[in-house]
Design a protein around this motif. Structure first.
Motif, PDB file in Angstrom:
ATOM      1  N   ARG A 175     -54.961  10.478  24.360  1.00 45.84           N
ATOM      2  CA  ARG A 175     -55.288  11.381  24.232  1.00 45.84           C
ATOM      3  C   ARG A 175     -54.970  12.294  24.285  1.00 45.84           C
ATOM      4  N   GLY A 176     -54.023  12.597  25.463  1.00 40.47           N
ATOM      5  CA  GLY A 176     -53.438  13.928  25.874  1.00 40.47           C
ATOM      6  C   GLY A 176     -51.909  14.436  25.127  1.00 40.47           C
ATOM      7  N   GLU A 177     -51.431  13.103  24.443  1.00 36.42           N
ATOM      8  CA  GLU A 177     -49.983  12.890  23.963  1.00 36.42           C
ATOM      9  C   GLU A 177     -49.477  13.718  22.957  1.00 36.42           C
ATOM     10  N   ARG A 178     -50.816  14.099  22.049  1.00 33.99           N
ATOM     11  CA  ARG A 178     -50.507  14.919  20.153  1.00 33.99           C
ATOM     12  C   ARG A 178     -50.734  16.388  21.199  1.00 33.99           C
ATOM     13  N   TYR A 179     -51.361  16.610  22.243  1.00 36.10           N
ATOM     14  CA  TYR A 179     -50.682  17.916  22.965  1.00 36.10           C
ATOM     15  C   TYR A 179     -49.703  18.150  23.455  1.00 36.10           C
ATOM     16  N   LEU A 180     -49.215  17.099  24.074  1.00 30.86           N
ATOM     17  CA  LEU A 180     -48.587  17.044  25.158  1.00 30.86           C
ATOM     18  C   LEU A 180     -46.752  17.229  23.848  1.00 30.86           C
ATOM     19  N   ARG A 181     -47.049  17.191  22.997  1.00 31.16           N
ATOM     20  CA  ARG A 181     -45.860  17.000  22.558  1.00 31.16           C
ATOM     21  C   ARG A 181     -46.072  18.324  21.517  1.00 31.16           C
ATOM     22  N   LEU A 182     -47.134  19.285  21.513  1.00 28.78           N
ATOM     23  CA  LEU A 182     -46.831  20.610  21.428  1.00 28.78           C
ATOM     24  C   LEU A 182     -45.725  21.332  22.496  1.00 28.78           C
ATOM     25  N   LYS A 183     -46.318  21.009  24.163  1.00 29.80           N
ATOM     26  CA  LYS A 183     -45.663  21.702  25.217  1.00 29.80           C
ATOM     27  C   LYS A 183     -44.656  21.332  25.091  1.00 29.80           C
ATOM     28  N   LEU A 184     -44.098  20.053  24.762  1.00 28.57           N
ATOM     29  CA  LEU A 184     -42.224  19.947  25.058  1.00 28.57           C
ATOM     30  C   LEU A 184     -41.873  20.579  23.663  1.00 28.57           C
ATOM     31  N   GLY A 185     -42.697  21.543  23.018  1.00 26.04           N
ATOM     32  CA  GLY A 185     -41.901  22.476  21.943  1.00 26.04           C
ATOM     33  C   GLY A 185     -41.272  23.794  22.541  1.00 26.04           C
ATOM     34  N   PRO A 187     -40.313  26.718  25.624  1.00 28.46           N
ATOM     35  CA  PRO A 187     -38.811  26.971  25.681  1.00 28.46           C
ATOM     36  C   PRO A 187     -39.293  26.694  26.738  1.00 28.46           C
ATOM     37  N   ASN A 188     -38.225  25.634  27.982  1.00 23.73           N
ATOM     38  CA  ASN A 188     -38.545  26.415  29.565  1.00 23.73           C
ATOM     39  C   ASN A 188     -38.972  25.052  29.871  1.00 23.73           C
ATOM     40  N   TYR A 189     -40.126  24.146  29.251  1.00 21.69           N
ATOM     41  CA  TYR A 189     -40.523  23.303  29.274  1.00 21.69           C
ATOM     42  C   TYR A 189     -40.751  21.940  30.414  1.00 21.69           C
ATOM     43  N   LYS A 190     -39.740  21.220  30.078  1.00 17.79           N
ATOM     44  CA  LYS A 190     -38.926  20.228  29.587  1.00 17.79           C
ATOM     45  C   LYS A 190     -38.471  20.179  30.943  1.00 17.79           C
ATOM     46  N   GLY A 191     -37.848  21.184  31.755  1.00 20.67           N
ATOM     47  CA  GLY A 191     -36.842  21.601  32.549  1.00 20.67           C
ATOM     48  C   GLY A 191     -38.088  21.782  33.904  1.00 20.67           C
ATOM     49  N   GLU A 192     -39.080  22.771  33.608  1.00 13.86           N
ATOM     50  CA  GLU A 192     -40.031  22.515  34.480  1.00 13.86           C
ATOM     51  C   GLU A 192     -40.707  21.642  34.988  1.00 13.86           C
ATOM     52  N   SER A 193     -41.535  20.726  33.760  1.00 17.74           N
ATOM     53  CA  SER A 193     -42.132  19.234  34.323  1.00 17.74           C
ATOM     54  C   SER A 193     -41.220  18.728  35.290  1.00 17.74           C
ATOM     55  N   ASP A 194     -40.010  18.104  35.180  1.00 21.20           N
ATOM     56  CA  ASP A 194     -38.746  17.349  35.438  1.00 21.20           C
ATOM     57  C   ASP A 194     -38.921  17.811  36.582  1.00 21.20           C
ATOM     58  N   GLY A 222     -52.587  23.084  35.397  1.00 20.56           N
ATOM     59  CA  GLY A 222     -51.310  24.221  34.805  1.00 20.56           C
ATOM     60  C   GLY A 222     -50.805  23.857  33.421  1.00 20.56           C
ATOM     61  N   THR A 223     -50.310  22.643  33.137  1.00 22.66           N
ATOM     62  CA  THR A 223     -50.615  22.364  31.609  1.00 22.66           C
ATOM     63  C   THR A 223     -51.018  22.472  30.883  1.00 22.66           C
ATOM     64  N   GLY A 224     -52.734  22.022  31.429  1.00 19.07           N
ATOM     65  CA  GLY A 224     -54.134  21.936  30.609  1.00 19.07           C
ATOM     66  C   GLY A 224     -54.197  23.758  30.346  1.00 19.07           C
ATOM     67  N   ASP A 225     -53.820  25.143  30.779  1.00 17.32           N
ATOM     68  CA  ASP A 225     -53.810  26.153  31.175  1.00 17.32           C
ATOM     69  C   ASP A 225     -53.087  27.195  29.966  1.00 17.32           C
TER      70      ASP A 225
END
Length: 254
Positions: A175-185, A187-194, A222-225
């Motif tokens: 259910r959250g995958e399409r929202y995750l794709r938004l977050k991936l766009g 800046p800096n998200y992926k590095g912080e998540s890793d 944090g992701t949800g917020d």
């Protein structure tokens, strides 16, 4: 117990069973269609609000309307589609509230799961977690990253041996995958998540249940917020845009 099967000839040694021979389970047509539509929604090929026309989908898959209706009902029950009387089905809109709630529920379930799993992790299961963590870290493609991210998270919880809990978490991941794709766009998200994944894996290795639970809750809330604020800001910006009116066409006198 003998009365329970009276009159239902499964096999009595004299008469062949009236039931068909068991076959290897295959995905039903409706599930295949639902999976394809879900993937298109996650990838953004089908945008929020896009119509899901039964006749067009049936032609595309060369099937009747029945499995298409079943697929759309399945997508509606999962929150991917919206079906309205006399209007048909459309892709469900992105919702700031839904995004936040998905990650709130995930934080509760995954905190429980990681607490149950940590005492049961082995050297082999931890190596698998580390392998999946590195695969997610090295994945540049956003679509593949979503799958890598899900695989890493679920590997942390698998040793708990709670299949119903795993099923609930897997549903929320989808259910959250399409929202995750938004977050991936962003800046800096992926590095912080890793980096958060690495810290979480380290706590699991150390069998520090309290720290691992704190990290997974912080990571997900944090992701949800962030998604809630991002989607809300985008909706407000879209609402502030002036709406263009279609020019009126003058009618010639007859």
């Amino acid at each position: 117990m003998s009365e329970a099967t009276s009159g239902f000839p499964l096999h009595d040694g004299k008469q062949a069973s009236l039931l068909p021979e068991a076959a290897v389970p295959r995905a039903s047509t409706s599930h295949v269609i639902a999976d394809a539509l879900r993937a298109a929604i996650v990838e953004g090929t089908l945008a929020p609000g896009a119509p899901l026309r039964q006749d067009a989908i049936a032609r595309h898959f060369s099937v009747s309307a029945i499995p298409v209706r079943e697929a759309l009902r399945q997508l509606e029950s999962e929150g991917w589609a919206r079906v309205e009387m006399h209007k048909g089905a459309t892709v469900a809109p992105l919702s700031a509230a839904e995004a936040r709630e998905i990650y709130e529920i995930r934080s509760a379930l995954e905190s429980l799961a990681i607490g149950l799993a940590i005492p049961l992790h082995t050297a082999a299961s931890l190596r698998e977690c580390e392998r999946l963590c590195k695969m997610a870290e090295q994945e540049p493609d956003s679509t593949l990253y979503a799958a890598r991210n899900r695989a890493f998270h679920m590997s942390l919880y698998t040793p708990a041996g709670r299949p119903q809990l795993e099923e609930l978490m897997a549903t929320l991941h989808r259910r959250g995958e399409r929202y995750l794709r938004l977050k991936l766009g962003l800046p800096n998200y992926k590095g912080e998540s890793d980096q958060e994944h690495i810290a979480l894996l380290d706590a699991v290795r150390r069998h520090d249940i309290a720290q691992a639970q704190s990290l997974v809750v912080s990571h997900l809330l944090g992701t949800g917020d962030l998604l809630y604020r991002f989607i809300t800001a985008r909706v407000e910006a879209d609402a502030a845009q002036p709406k263009t009116r279609r020019p009126r066409t003058s009618r010639k006198p007859t």
